[in-house]
Scaffold this motif. Structure first.
Motif, PDB file in Angstrom:
ATOM      1  N   VAL A  45     -96.665 -49.735 -34.567  1.00 36.93           N
ATOM      2  CA  VAL A  45     -96.051 -48.582 -35.232  1.00 36.93           C
ATOM      3  C   VAL A  45     -94.850 -48.124 -34.402  1.00 36.93           C
ATOM      4  CG1 VAL A  45     -96.394 -46.254 -36.132  1.00 36.93           C
ATOM      5  CG2 VAL A  45     -98.286 -47.906 -36.208  1.00 36.93           C
ATOM      6  N   LYS A  46     -93.656 -48.223 -35.027  1.00 41.31           N
ATOM      7  CA  LYS A  46     -92.397 -47.892 -34.361  1.00 41.31           C
ATOM      8  C   LYS A  46     -91.804 -46.619 -34.978  1.00 41.31           C
ATOM      9  CE  LYS A  46     -91.376 -52.070 -35.391  1.00 41.31           C
ATOM     10  NZ  LYS A  46     -90.919 -53.369 -35.697  1.00 41.31           N
ATOM     11  N   PRO A  47     -90.796 -46.040 -34.362  1.00 40.71           N
ATOM     12  CA  PRO A  47     -90.215 -44.786 -34.875  1.00 40.71           C
ATOM     13  C   PRO A  47     -89.797 -44.867 -36.342  1.00 40.71           C
ATOM     14  CG  PRO A  47     -89.358 -45.231 -32.686  1.00 40.71           C
ATOM     15  CD  PRO A  47     -90.171 -46.444 -33.090  1.00 40.71           C
TER      16      PRO A  47
ATOM     17  N   ASP B 248     -91.211 -46.311 -38.678  1.00 42.10           N
ATOM     18  CA  ASP B 248     -92.394 -46.362 -39.543  1.00 42.10           C
ATOM     19  C   ASP B 248     -93.022 -44.986 -39.773  1.00 42.10           C
ATOM     20  OD1 ASP B 248     -92.211 -49.195 -39.523  1.00 42.10           O
ATOM     21  OD2 ASP B 248     -93.347 -49.266 -37.639  1.00 42.10           O
ATOM     22  N   LEU B 249     -92.467 -43.952 -39.165  1.00 42.40           N
ATOM     23  CA  LEU B 249     -93.088 -42.631 -39.185  1.00 42.40           C
ATOM     24  C   LEU B 249     -92.592 -41.754 -40.328  1.00 42.40           C
ATOM     25  CD1 LEU B 249     -92.928 -41.829 -35.366  1.00 42.40           C
ATOM     26  CD2 LEU B 249     -94.787 -42.931 -36.643  1.00 42.40           C
TER      27      LEU B 249
ATOM     28  N   LEU C 197     -97.820 -42.545 -39.179  1.00 44.10           N
ATOM     29  CA  LEU C 197     -97.427 -43.706 -39.971  1.00 44.10           C
ATOM     30  C   LEU C 197     -97.274 -43.334 -41.445  1.00 44.10           C
ATOM     31  CD1 LEU C 197     -96.944 -46.764 -40.275  1.00 44.10           C
ATOM     32  CD2 LEU C 197     -99.439 -47.034 -40.418  1.00 44.10           C
TER      33      LEU C 197
ATOM     34  N   LYS D 265    -100.125 -43.277 -35.100  1.00 44.61           N
ATOM     35  CA  LYS D 265     -98.909 -42.666 -34.574  1.00 44.61           C
ATOM     36  C   LYS D 265     -98.076 -43.707 -33.835  1.00 44.61           C
ATOM     37  CE  LYS D 265    -101.465 -40.718 -30.649  1.00 44.61           C
ATOM     38  NZ  LYS D 265    -102.664 -41.472 -30.852  1.00 44.61           N
ATOM     39  N   GLN D 266     -96.882 -43.311 -33.465  1.00 45.45           N
ATOM     40  CA  GLN D 266     -95.973 -44.229 -32.778  1.00 45.45           C
ATOM     41  C   GLN D 266     -96.671 -44.843 -31.571  1.00 45.45           C
ATOM     42  OE1 GLN D 266     -92.093 -42.646 -31.904  1.00 45.45           O
ATOM     43  NE2 GLN D 266     -91.687 -44.219 -30.380  1.00 45.45           N
TER      44      GLN D 266
END
Length: 128
Positions: free
Chosen positions: A9-11, A13-14, A20, A61-62
């Motif tokens: 999960v990368k920035p 993807d938020l 997420l 989460k990230q």
């Protein structure tokens, strides 16, 4: 259930809540279901026909690693029905479940076509 794919999960993807985005997770699942079906039915012409109720149980989460699990529920004449679970790789907490994803096998004409499969096959067994 076998877990084949992991996503970090990368920035990007938020959602605005810092967790997420559900749509991103569903895109990952749709792609994984297509790849799983393609390998099982040995056909690149696969489409998603149906997804049942999507049950979000927790969030990610990230920095979390999400793993996607798939298992075959039923082999139809022209389709494959799959159950899916997304979970946190490190904590094993379930993030989402989908009880039924129906993937359809298509012929060269783009119409549903029988696939002739009745059970899960593993690539290693096909090569032996």
């Amino acid at each position: 259930m076998r877990f084949h794919t992991r996503k970090w999960v990368k920035p990007e993807d938020l959602n605005p809540n810092g967790t997420l985005f559900g749509g991103r997770l569903l895109a990952w699942i749709d792609e994984e279901a297509a790849l799983y079906t393609l390998i099982q039915l040995e056909n690149k012409r696969i489409v998603t026909k149906f997804m049942s109720e999507i049950n979000f149980m927790s969030s990610a989460k990230q920095g979390d690693i999400v793993e996607l699990g798939m298992e075959v529920v039923n082999f139809g004449k022209t389709s494959l029905t799959i159950r899916c679970e997304a979970r946190n790789k490190m904590t094993r907490e379930t993030i989402l479940t989908i009880d039924k994803i129906i993937m359809v096998n298509l012929g060269k004409d783009g119409l549903p076509t029988p696939h002739g499969k009745t059970q899960v096959e593993f690539v290693k067994d096909r090569l032996a």
